[in-house]
Design an enzyme around this catalytic site. Structure first.
Site, PDB file in Angstrom:
ATOM      1  N   ARG A  42       0.800  -1.230   0.000  1.00 30.56           N
ATOM      2  CA  ARG A  42       0.000   0.000   0.000  1.00 30.56           C
ATOM      3  C   ARG A  42       0.828   1.274   0.000  1.00 30.56           C
ATOM      4  O   ARG A  42       0.506   2.244  -0.653  1.00 30.56           O
ATOM      5  CB  ARG A  42      -0.922   0.024   1.224  1.00 30.56           C
ATOM      6  CG  ARG A  42      -1.955  -1.066   1.242  1.00 30.56           C
ATOM      7  CD  ARG A  42      -2.541  -1.216   2.619  1.00 30.56           C
ATOM      8  NE  ARG A  42      -1.483  -1.364   3.619  1.00 30.56           N
ATOM      9  CZ  ARG A  42      -1.647  -1.276   4.919  1.00 30.56           C
ATOM     10  NH1 ARG A  42      -2.833  -1.033   5.412  1.00 30.56           N
ATOM     11  NH2 ARG A  42      -0.625  -1.436   5.740  1.00 30.56           N
ATOM     12  N   LYS A  89       0.371  -7.391  11.456  1.00 28.82           N
ATOM     13  CA  LYS A  89       1.061  -8.406  12.270  1.00 28.82           C
ATOM     14  C   LYS A  89       1.427  -7.953  13.689  1.00 28.82           C
ATOM     15  O   LYS A  89       2.042  -8.713  14.425  1.00 28.82           O
ATOM     16  CB  LYS A  89       2.308  -8.891  11.540  1.00 28.82           C
ATOM     17  CG  LYS A  89       3.309  -7.802  11.243  1.00 28.82           C
ATOM     18  CD  LYS A  89       4.690  -8.356  11.009  1.00 28.82           C
ATOM     19  CE  LYS A  89       5.671  -7.541  11.785  1.00 28.82           C
ATOM     20  NZ  LYS A  89       7.041  -7.812  11.539  1.00 28.82           N
ATOM     21  N   LYS A 131       2.340 -17.869  15.996  1.00 27.99           N
ATOM     22  CA  LYS A 131       1.179 -17.347  16.743  1.00 27.99           C
ATOM     23  C   LYS A 131      -0.139 -17.928  16.223  1.00 27.99           C
ATOM     24  O   LYS A 131      -1.183 -17.789  16.853  1.00 27.99           O
ATOM     25  CB  LYS A 131       1.165 -15.828  16.696  1.00 27.99           C
ATOM     26  CG  LYS A 131       2.496 -15.258  17.183  1.00 27.99           C
ATOM     27  CD  LYS A 131       2.408 -13.989  17.910  1.00 27.99           C
ATOM     28  CE  LYS A 131       3.693 -13.608  18.627  1.00 27.99           C
ATOM     29  NZ  LYS A 131       4.964 -14.050  18.063  1.00 27.99           N
ATOM     30  N   TYR A 139      -4.323 -11.705  16.096  1.00 28.98           N
ATOM     31  CA  TYR A 139      -3.343 -11.862  15.016  1.00 28.98           C
ATOM     32  C   TYR A 139      -3.190 -13.359  14.702  1.00 28.98           C
ATOM     33  O   TYR A 139      -3.298 -13.783  13.552  1.00 28.98           O
ATOM     34  CB  TYR A 139      -2.012 -11.233  15.438  1.00 28.98           C
ATOM     35  CG  TYR A 139      -0.836 -11.583  14.545  1.00 28.98           C
ATOM     36  CD1 TYR A 139      -0.871 -11.316  13.176  1.00 28.98           C
ATOM     37  CD2 TYR A 139       0.317 -12.178  15.076  1.00 28.98           C
ATOM     38  CE1 TYR A 139       0.212 -11.631  12.360  1.00 28.98           C
ATOM     39  CE2 TYR A 139       1.396 -12.488  14.269  1.00 28.98           C
ATOM     40  CZ  TYR A 139       1.336 -12.217  12.912  1.00 28.98           C
ATOM     41  OH  TYR A 139       2.404 -12.542  12.111  1.00 28.98           O
TER      42      TYR A 139
HETATM   43  N1  NAP Z   1       8.638 -10.758  11.425  1.00 30.12           N
HETATM   44  C1  NAP Z   1       8.449 -11.904  12.016  1.00 30.12           C
HETATM   45  O1  NAP Z   1       9.097 -12.195  13.039  1.00 30.12           O
HETATM   46  C2  NAP Z   1       7.483 -12.907  11.445  1.00 30.12           C
HETATM   47  C3  NAP Z   1       7.437 -14.190  12.002  1.00 30.12           C
HETATM   48  C4  NAP Z   1       6.559 -15.136  11.450  1.00 30.12           C
HETATM   49  C5  NAP Z   1       5.756 -14.794  10.384  1.00 30.12           C
HETATM   50  N2  NAP Z   1       5.790 -13.519   9.872  1.00 30.12           N
HETATM   51  C6  NAP Z   1       4.890 -13.215   8.751  1.00 30.12           C
HETATM   52  O2  NAP Z   1       5.705 -12.795   7.676  1.00 30.12           O
HETATM   53  C7  NAP Z   1       5.007 -11.850   6.880  1.00 30.12           C
HETATM   54  C8  NAP Z   1       5.873 -10.649   6.640  1.00 30.12           C
HETATM   55  O3  NAP Z   1       6.252 -10.081   7.898  1.00 30.12           O
HETATM   56  P1  NAP Z   1       7.270  -8.856   7.993  1.00 30.12           P
HETATM   57  O4  NAP Z   1       7.986  -8.996   9.292  1.00 30.12           O
HETATM   58  O5  NAP Z   1       8.039  -8.742   6.738  1.00 30.12           O
HETATM   59  O6  NAP Z   1       6.207  -7.657   8.116  1.00 30.12           O
HETATM   60  P2  NAP Z   1       6.384  -6.107   7.783  1.00 30.12           P
HETATM   61  O7  NAP Z   1       7.819  -5.735   7.729  1.00 30.12           O
HETATM   62  O8  NAP Z   1       5.464  -5.376   8.685  1.00 30.12           O
HETATM   63  O9  NAP Z   1       5.796  -6.030   6.288  1.00 30.12           O
HETATM   64  C9  NAP Z   1       4.443  -6.172   6.016  1.00 30.12           C
HETATM   65  C10 NAP Z   1       4.244  -5.923   4.531  1.00 30.12           C
HETATM   66  O10 NAP Z   1       2.860  -6.071   4.196  1.00 30.12           O
HETATM   67  C11 NAP Z   1       2.392  -4.879   3.525  1.00 30.12           C
HETATM   68  N3  NAP Z   1       0.975  -4.774   3.815  1.00 30.12           N
HETATM   69  C12 NAP Z   1       0.346  -4.646   5.013  1.00 30.12           C
HETATM   70  N4  NAP Z   1      -0.974  -4.590   4.850  1.00 30.12           N
HETATM   71  C13 NAP Z   1      -1.215  -4.723   3.517  1.00 30.12           C
HETATM   72  C14 NAP Z   1      -2.381  -4.767   2.705  1.00 30.12           C
HETATM   73  N5  NAP Z   1      -3.601  -4.659   3.261  1.00 30.12           N
HETATM   74  N6  NAP Z   1      -2.251  -4.901   1.372  1.00 30.12           N
HETATM   75  C15 NAP Z   1      -1.023  -5.001   0.799  1.00 30.12           C
HETATM   76  N7  NAP Z   1       0.122  -4.976   1.500  1.00 30.12           N
HETATM   77  C16 NAP Z   1       0.022  -4.831   2.841  1.00 30.12           C
HETATM   78  C17 NAP Z   1       3.280  -3.777   4.113  1.00 30.12           C
HETATM   79  O11 NAP Z   1       3.358  -2.623   3.286  1.00 30.12           O
HETATM   80  P3  NAP Z   1       2.288  -1.405   3.400  1.00 30.12           P
HETATM   81  O12 NAP Z   1       2.038  -1.200   4.861  1.00 30.12           O
HETATM   82  O13 NAP Z   1       2.963  -0.284   2.717  1.00 30.12           O
HETATM   83  O14 NAP Z   1       1.079  -1.882   2.673  1.00 30.12           O
HETATM   84  C18 NAP Z   1       4.624  -4.505   4.091  1.00 30.12           C
HETATM   85  O15 NAP Z   1       5.132  -4.550   2.774  1.00 30.12           O
HETATM   86  C19 NAP Z   1       3.697 -11.561   7.607  1.00 30.12           C
HETATM   87  O16 NAP Z   1       2.680 -12.295   6.969  1.00 30.12           O
HETATM   88  C20 NAP Z   1       3.910 -12.079   9.011  1.00 30.12           C
HETATM   89  O17 NAP Z   1       2.718 -12.540   9.572  1.00 30.12           O
HETATM   90  C21 NAP Z   1       6.644 -12.588  10.372  1.00 30.12           C
END
Ligand code: NAP
Length: 365
Positions: A42, A89, A131, A139
């Site tokens: 976004r 998240k 989670k 979440y």
């Molecule tokens: N970080 C961890 O420790 C961890 C662990 C396990 C699983 N995960 C999973 O891994 C994935 C990525 O996590 P991350 O740590 O990279 O998160 P992040 O850095 O917060 O990135 C989230 C991404 O999703 C985009 N986004 C959010 N809402 C959106 C929407 N409605 N439409 C389109 N894009 C959207 C954000 O960009 P905009 O806000 O600009 O749209 C950003 O590019 C998530 O699914 C999370 O549940 C993460």
């Protein structure tokens, strides 16, 4: 790993500008030579920053929301593989805005499924979290629903759907490491919620290796989990204090935060009978009947894993020395270390930083 797997493919990464998305893009470009990567998110600012970082004309950027099916139909045209990373998240944000979390994490995921099937995408790889197992906060509930939708989508047409579940990734947005570092620099104290708390701990590079492994080796219908080590959060705080604090640095106990568990689970006891191990991965087979899964994995469940469940208390517990070398490896003791999460905390003035700590439940008002 099959290096030509994504050669001449067009790949869509939803949430491509986030922590996982940046690393996934880097590894895909460096190791697999895809024809095109489409980044879908976004916010324009993160896309601009990513464009500056990569400067590679195989990447195309698209502003869009996973809630917007029409936009997804346009952007997914001609796509071979979808990595679905976009999510809300932050646990407290999802608790306070439950319907928004449902719209992005559940309805958004269903949109990805329907559009992928319409567009004859070969495979969709959904990124889930510890989670989602025995979920306690919204979440986790929304990510668990996402997993169920994704796995059941294998019953519809030829598009294959697979999930991967990751534990905490060091230093990503929302991780405690940048937060503890900032607390130490600004307040000379680190707040710990509970002495006994443990968490899985993985490097973003390893998390993405799991994602790519699942993309390449799955037949559709599996959940892939990495045999991740864990640490006691108190030991993480102690390591940071030893390396970056001084004799006045303190650890303050503030009690468990709403929606938090003492330890996390990556494979539940209900899933264990349907789980087997390959190298350092667990593969969880679905509760529903998917014919090709039964054929491909025939006999695999005969070898028992010997764990009731796989959680952050019964995996390898990192010693302080091991935590130190993990953090050292990624430059966390470097005073000038920068990433999105540290930049954000660093940009806050003292008053806003205190407000941030209160709103995230890291200090009491
Ligand atoms: N970080 C961890 O420790 C961890 C662990 C396990 C699983 N995960 C999973 O891994 C994935 C990525 O996590 P991350 O740590 O990279 O998160 P992040 O850095 O917060 O990135 C989230 C991404 O999703 C985009 N986004 C959010 N809402 C959106 C929407 N409605 N439409 C389109 N894009 C959207 C954000 O960009 P905009 O806000 O600009 O749209 C950003 O590019 C998530 O699914 C999370 O549940 C993460």
């Amino acid at each position: 790993m099959k290096k030509d797997f994504f050669g001449s493919s067009t790949i869509l990464i939803t949430g491509g500008t986030g922590s996982w998305g940046n690393e996934l893009t880097r590894q895909l470009l460096e190791k697999y030579n895809p024809k095109q990567i489409r980044i879908y998110s976004r916010g324009e600012q993160r896309q601009v920053e990513m464009k500056r970082r990569f400067q590679d004309d195989r990447i195309q950027y698209y502003i869009g929301d996973v809630r917007d099916k029409d936009r997804l139909i346009m952007v997914m045209n001609g796509v071979d593989y979808v990595f679905h990373l976009a999510a809300l998240k932050h646990v407290p944000v999802c608790e306070e805005n439950p319907w928004e979390a449902v719209k992005t994490n559940i309805i958004g995921t269903q949109n990805i499924i329907e559009v992928a099937i319409e567009n004859k995408v070969k495979k969709v790889i959904d990124v889930s979290t510890d989670k989602a197992v025995d979920p306690f906060n919204l979440y986790g509930v929304t990510k668990a629903c996402g997993e169920k939708l994704v796995i059941a989508a294998n019953l519809i047409d030829d598009t294959k759907f697979v999930c991967i579940r990751g534990g905490n990734v060091m230093g990503t947005n929302g991780s405690v490491i940048p937060l503890f570092k900032e607390q130490l620099f600004r307040l000379n104290e680190i707040t710990i919620t509970d002495e006994g708390m443990t968490r899985f701990l993985m490097r973003v590079e390893e998390a993405i290796e799991l994602v790519l492994n699942a993309a390449v080796n799955s037949v559709g219908g599996e959940v892939f989990v990495m045999r991740t080590p864990a640490c006691k959060i108190i030991n993480l705080a102690k390591v940071l204090i030893n390396k970056l604090g001084d004799k006045n640095s303190k650890i303050k106990h503030i009690g468990i935060r709403p929606g938090e568990k003492l330890f996390e689970v990556l494979v539940s006891k209900y899933e264990m009978p349907m789980t087997f191990e390959i190298d350092e991965y667990f593969v969880i087979l679905p509760q529903i009947k998917i014919k090709r899964i039964e054929d491909f994995y025939k006999g695999k469940l005969n070898v028992r894993i010997g764990l009731e469940e796989f959680n952050s208390n019964n995996t390898h517990m990192l010693s302080q020395k091991e935590i130190e070398s993990l953090l050292e490896r990624d430059g966390w003791f470097n005073l000038n270390y920068k990433n999105e999460a540290t930049n954000y905390l660093r940009s806050l003035n003292e008053k806003d930083l205190k407000r941030f700590f209160v709103s995230e439940g890291w200090v009491r008002k």
